[in-house]
Design a protein around this motif. Structure first.
Motif, PDB file in Angstrom:
ATOM      1  N   LEU A 468       0.811  -1.031   0.146  1.00 48.62           N
ATOM      2  CA  LEU A 468      -0.066  -0.117   0.058  1.00 48.62           C
ATOM      3  C   LEU A 468       0.899   1.168  -0.014  1.00 48.62           C
ATOM      4  O   LEU A 468       0.461   2.282  -0.873  1.00 48.62           O
ATOM      5  CB  LEU A 468      -0.886  -0.131   1.202  1.00 48.62           C
ATOM      6  CG  LEU A 468      -1.880  -1.128   1.222  1.00 48.62           C
ATOM      7  CD1 LEU A 468      -2.811  -0.968   2.572  1.00 48.62           C
ATOM      8  CD2 LEU A 468      -2.831  -1.378   0.002  1.00 48.62           C
ATOM      9  N   GLY A 469       1.882   1.126   0.918  1.00 50.80           N
ATOM     10  CA  GLY A 469       2.771   2.370   0.843  1.00 50.80           C
ATOM     11  C   GLY A 469       3.581   2.481  -0.424  1.00 50.80           C
ATOM     12  O   GLY A 469       3.692   3.780  -0.972  1.00 50.80           O
ATOM     13  N   THR A 470       3.919   1.529  -1.083  1.00 53.37           N
ATOM     14  CA  THR A 470       4.662   1.809  -2.390  1.00 53.37           C
ATOM     15  C   THR A 470       3.463   2.070  -3.520  1.00 53.37           C
ATOM     16  O   THR A 470       3.837   3.104  -4.316  1.00 53.37           O
ATOM     17  CB  THR A 470       5.067   0.442  -2.966  1.00 53.37           C
ATOM     18  OG1 THR A 470       6.119  -0.265  -1.854  1.00 53.37           O
ATOM     19  CG2 THR A 470       6.098   0.431  -4.324  1.00 53.37           C
ATOM     20  N   ALA A 471       2.316   1.542  -3.367  1.00 51.33           N
ATOM     21  CA  ALA A 471       1.243   2.333  -4.429  1.00 51.33           C
ATOM     22  C   ALA A 471       0.892   3.502  -3.893  1.00 51.33           C
ATOM     23  O   ALA A 471       0.643   4.340  -5.110  1.00 51.33           O
ATOM     24  CB  ALA A 471       0.113   1.334  -4.237  1.00 51.33           C
ATOM     25  N   ALA A 472       1.080   4.194  -2.816  1.00 52.72           N
ATOM     26  CA  ALA A 472       0.566   5.469  -2.642  1.00 52.72           C
ATOM     27  C   ALA A 472       1.916   6.452  -3.088  1.00 52.72           C
ATOM     28  O   ALA A 472       1.475   7.694  -3.156  1.00 52.72           O
ATOM     29  CB  ALA A 472       0.579   5.709  -1.212  1.00 52.72           C
ATOM     30  N   VAL A 473       3.035   6.112  -3.195  1.00 54.56           N
ATOM     31  CA  VAL A 473       4.422   6.882  -3.397  1.00 54.56           C
ATOM     32  C   VAL A 473       4.013   7.660  -4.605  1.00 54.56           C
ATOM     33  O   VAL A 473       4.053   8.741  -4.722  1.00 54.56           O
ATOM     34  CB  VAL A 473       5.482   6.257  -3.561  1.00 54.56           C
ATOM     35  CG1 VAL A 473       6.809   6.968  -3.828  1.00 54.56           C
ATOM     36  CG2 VAL A 473       6.063   5.744  -2.003  1.00 54.56           C
ATOM     37  N   PRO A 474       3.782   6.887  -5.972  1.00 52.56           N
ATOM     38  CA  PRO A 474       3.688   7.718  -7.326  1.00 52.56           C
ATOM     39  C   PRO A 474       2.379   8.650  -7.433  1.00 52.56           C
ATOM     40  O   PRO A 474       2.172   9.413  -8.263  1.00 52.56           O
ATOM     41  CB  PRO A 474       3.547   6.633  -8.406  1.00 52.56           C
ATOM     42  CG  PRO A 474       3.339   5.323  -7.458  1.00 52.56           C
ATOM     43  CD  PRO A 474       3.623   5.586  -6.118  1.00 52.56           C
ATOM     44  N   LEU A 475       1.417   8.277  -6.394  1.00 51.12           N
ATOM     45  CA  LEU A 475      -0.038   9.062  -6.264  1.00 51.12           C
ATOM     46  C   LEU A 475       0.227  10.181  -5.426  1.00 51.12           C
ATOM     47  O   LEU A 475      -0.870  10.950  -5.341  1.00 51.12           O
ATOM     48  CB  LEU A 475      -1.077   8.208  -5.860  1.00 51.12           C
ATOM     49  CG  LEU A 475      -1.320   7.006  -6.747  1.00 51.12           C
ATOM     50  CD1 LEU A 475      -2.551   5.948  -5.837  1.00 51.12           C
ATOM     51  CD2 LEU A 475      -1.780   7.345  -8.210  1.00 51.12           C
ATOM     52  N   VAL A 476       1.510  10.620  -4.712  1.00 54.06           N
ATOM     53  CA  VAL A 476       1.461  11.691  -3.770  1.00 54.06           C
ATOM     54  C   VAL A 476       1.320  13.063  -4.423  1.00 54.06           C
ATOM     55  O   VAL A 476       0.550  14.119  -4.009  1.00 54.06           O
ATOM     56  CB  VAL A 476       2.899  11.720  -2.883  1.00 54.06           C
ATOM     57  CG1 VAL A 476       2.958  13.007  -2.259  1.00 54.06           C
ATOM     58  CG2 VAL A 476       2.909  10.378  -2.185  1.00 54.06           C
ATOM     59  N   ILE A 477       1.801  13.229  -5.811  1.00 52.76           N
ATOM     60  CA  ILE A 477       1.804  14.447  -6.530  1.00 52.76           C
ATOM     61  C   ILE A 477       0.621  14.582  -7.132  1.00 52.76           C
ATOM     62  O   ILE A 477      -0.183  15.367  -7.154  1.00 52.76           O
ATOM     63  CB  ILE A 477       3.118  14.599  -7.411  1.00 52.76           C
ATOM     64  CG1 ILE A 477       4.346  14.810  -6.363  1.00 52.76           C
ATOM     65  CG2 ILE A 477       3.009  15.838  -7.935  1.00 52.76           C
ATOM     66  CD1 ILE A 477       5.701  14.854  -7.104  1.00 52.76           C
TER      67      ILE A 477
END
Length: 635
Positions: A468-477
């Motif tokens: 879940l954390g890795t999936a959230a990284v590219p969505l932060v911006i």
């Protein structure tokens, strides 16, 4: 043959027969389960080349260039000799002259191992020449002050200082030299240095060019770098960072800021587990994780790469892609993840080892896992021979080896009633701990009593945090709200991991002292062997009981055979069996094995006087003849 030799030979045959009878009998009477189905034998042919390349890499860090040249020439010459012997044609008229197929394969494998070792030693000779010869080696040995233009080769690493609280003030940065100016002389060379600097050095990313001034000093013996540069100034005029590296750094910073709404423990642990950024990790939590052996969760390890690669493979296969396109897409995704967390040597090593562990566990090729590991070790050492002296590299290899060799067997020993995912959750950390424990006590002489318990409890929580954390990284911006939702769920699981670390670290005896040096290594190795043997015995109670009972029956049979004279016949002292003589040999039973019903459990006399029964009795102990006996009262 002497009597004692015959008894020892008979005893060895008894033990071997009992073992074979117990194992074969249990296999014949017990129906074979799917977990006990025969699997491919482990291929160990590449272990010799891997060990040889590793030895050559370690030797390259200690030997001088001339000695390394001798090693290279000797390895090549010996390899050619072995290859010539292996290629000798077979002559049917002179059997035994040409090597057998098994010997031919061994000779060819040894020749390949020597050639690879020569390549590793030749690669090490280049770095060795920079450490011992040339103007740069002279400047390092004399400790001169220099002005250098260097290229950042890896992510900065914070240096822990004893007794210091708060943000880290000292950083270590690996660099490659471009220009070095010392004493009016300009040196254009590409050498590996380690820069020790202040807080400003922690903001650099790999690929940047910076200008700095400082003082050189020699490295520790056995290190791969040519020297250590103690910077006296911050990095000056840094160039623009590469596109991928700059984007990855910005994503990591945005992810840390996006997770700041969580509680202190998950807000610091989540970025460390996902991107390896431990800048906001609480010191108390960090200490608790060290006490219970959970520090591998705060850094990008093979487990992270295995989970990411496995999730990508499952996603590709769910769209019914073929193996080759799925492998290409999964490999590309793993490469982007490596760029995200920083393409350091440790991260590349973790990615490769994680891929090997995943393939060996889930690829259906249990016998090839060791071969994949050996290929990975050879490739990494040929690219960077300095890894041969790295404890991190050794621990990664041992952990992967434990998962390949021990983990799958422990999973197979688990009863069928236990789900396979639960068995893997226990087998993977246990096998890695059994293999890494003897090396870990060399670095930190203490025993984490609840390490296995803490890792087993935390293992179901690790996958949701990383995925879940890795999936959230590219969505932060581009999509901050979905990224916040994923971070909130991942933070909940990371809070559970932090609570597990704090709880187990406060249990009595959580961290026990352990002997240092070789004594600690040997005792931990013995403990690992005993633990593995106990697991084997606990998984096969019927076989162990049959083996013990069969050994007991054979011991009873041996004692009865020795008592009845059916064992080896020996002559009494002073008598010899002359060839051609009709005088038979007198069988002699051992002392104390006199048959007497009701004496002892085995019905043999246990009253031993300690006197040798072969000695003649003294005159006072000889029996009195019946005709000399007088009735009582002198009648």
């Amino acid at each position: 043959m002497p009597f004692r030799h015959r008894v020892l030979e008979h005893w060895s045959r008894i033990l071997e027969g009992a073992w074979q009878r117990a194992v074969k009998g249990g296999a014949a009477t017990t129906p074979r389960t799917p977990a006990e189905a025969p699997r491919r034998r482990t291929d160990v042919r590449l272990t010799l080349p891997a060990a040889t390349v590793w030895a050559a890499s370690v030797a390259g860090l200690w030997l001088a260039p001339a000695a390394l040249a001798v090693v290279c020439c000797g390895a090549v010459a010996l390899g050619l000799l072995l290859l010539f012997r292996a290629a000798r044609p077979c002559d049917r008229r002179a059997p035994g002259v040409a090597p057998t197929p098994v010997r031919r394969s061994f000779l060819a494998t040894s020749a390949v191992a020597l050639f690879l070792a020569a390549a590793a030693a030749a690669h090490s000779a280049v770095a060795s020449s920079q450490r011992s010869e040339g103007p740069l080696a002279g400047a390092v040995a004399s400790g001169k002050s220099v002005v250098a233009v260097v290229e950042v080769a890896g992510a900065p690493r914070a240096l822990a200082v004893r007794g210091q609280a708060g943000p880290t003030e000292r950083w270590s940065v690996p660099v490659w030299t471009r220009d070095i100016s010392t004493g009016g002389v300009l040196l254009r060379t590409r050498a590996h240095l380690i820069v020790m600097g202040g807080r400003d050095w922690g903001t650099l990313v790999p690929g940047q060019l910076v200008r700095t001034a400082g003082k050189l000093r020699p490295p520790d013996p056995g290190r791969e770098e040519a020297g250590i540069l103690t910077a006296s100034s911050p990095p000056g005029r840094p160039t623009e960072s590469p596109l991928l590296q700059g984007s990855a750094k910005e994503l990591r910073e945005r992810f840390v800021a996006a997770a700041s709404f969580l509680a202190p423990d998950p807000a610091g642990l989540l970025p460390g587990m996902v991107t390896g950024d431990t800048s906001v990790l609480d010191e108390g939590l960090d200490s608790a994780m060290k006490r219970v052996g959970m520090t591998h969760l705060t850094a990008v390890s093979g487990a992270n790469c295995s989970l990411v690669l496995g999730a990508l493979l499952l996603a590709c296969r769910s769209f019914r892609l073929r193996r080759v396109p799925a492998a290409v897409l999964a490999g590309t995704g793993l490469g982007l993840f490596v760029v995200l967390v920083g393409p350091d040597a440790s991260v590349l090593r973790a990615a490769l080892m994680g891929a090997v562990g995943l393939i060996s566990l889930a690829g259906g090729r249990s016998g090839r896992g060791l071969s994949f590991l050996c290929v990975a070790v050879i490739a990494l050492l040929l690219i960077d021979p300095g890894l041969g002296s790295s404890f991190g590299f050794l621990l990664s290899v041992l952990a992967t080896l434990g998962i390949i060799i021990l983990g799958r067997r422990i999973i197979d020993w688990t009863p069928v009633s236990i789900p396979r995912w639960a068995a893997a959750g226990v087998a993977v950390p246990l096998s890695a701990q059994l293999m890494c424990g003897p090396v870990t006590v060399l670095l930190q002489p203490q025993f984490a009593t609840y390490s296995l318990l803490a890792n087993v409890i935390a293992s179901p929580l690790v996958a949701p945090v990383i995925l879940l954390g890795t999936a959230a990284v590219p969505l932060v911006i581009p999509a901050p709200w979905p990224a916040t939702a994923l971070i909130a769920v991942a933070g909940t699981f990371s809070a559970g991991i932090a609570a597990t670390a704090r709880f187990t670290s406060q249990l009595p005896g959580a961290s026990l002292p352990w002997p240092e040096g070789v004594a600690g290594l040997l005792t931990m190795l013995f403990l690992s062997a005993v633990t593995f043997g106990t697991l084997w015995a606990a998984s096969r109670p019927r076989r162990v009981a049959e083996c013990v009972l069969a050994s007991h029956r054979r011991v009873v049979a041996l004692i009865e055979a020795l008592e009845s004279g059916q064992g080896s016949a020996v002559c009494r002292p002073g008598l010899r069996s002359v060839p051609g003589s009709s005088r038979p040999m007198v069988p002699l039973s051992p002392a104390g094995l006199d048959r007497a019903a009701g004496r002892g459990r085995l019905e043999y006399s246990t009253r031993l006087s300690g006197r040798n029964p072969r000695w003649p009795l003294r005159r006072s102990e000889q029996p009195v003849p019946r005709h000399r006996m007088q009735p009582p009262g002198g009648m």
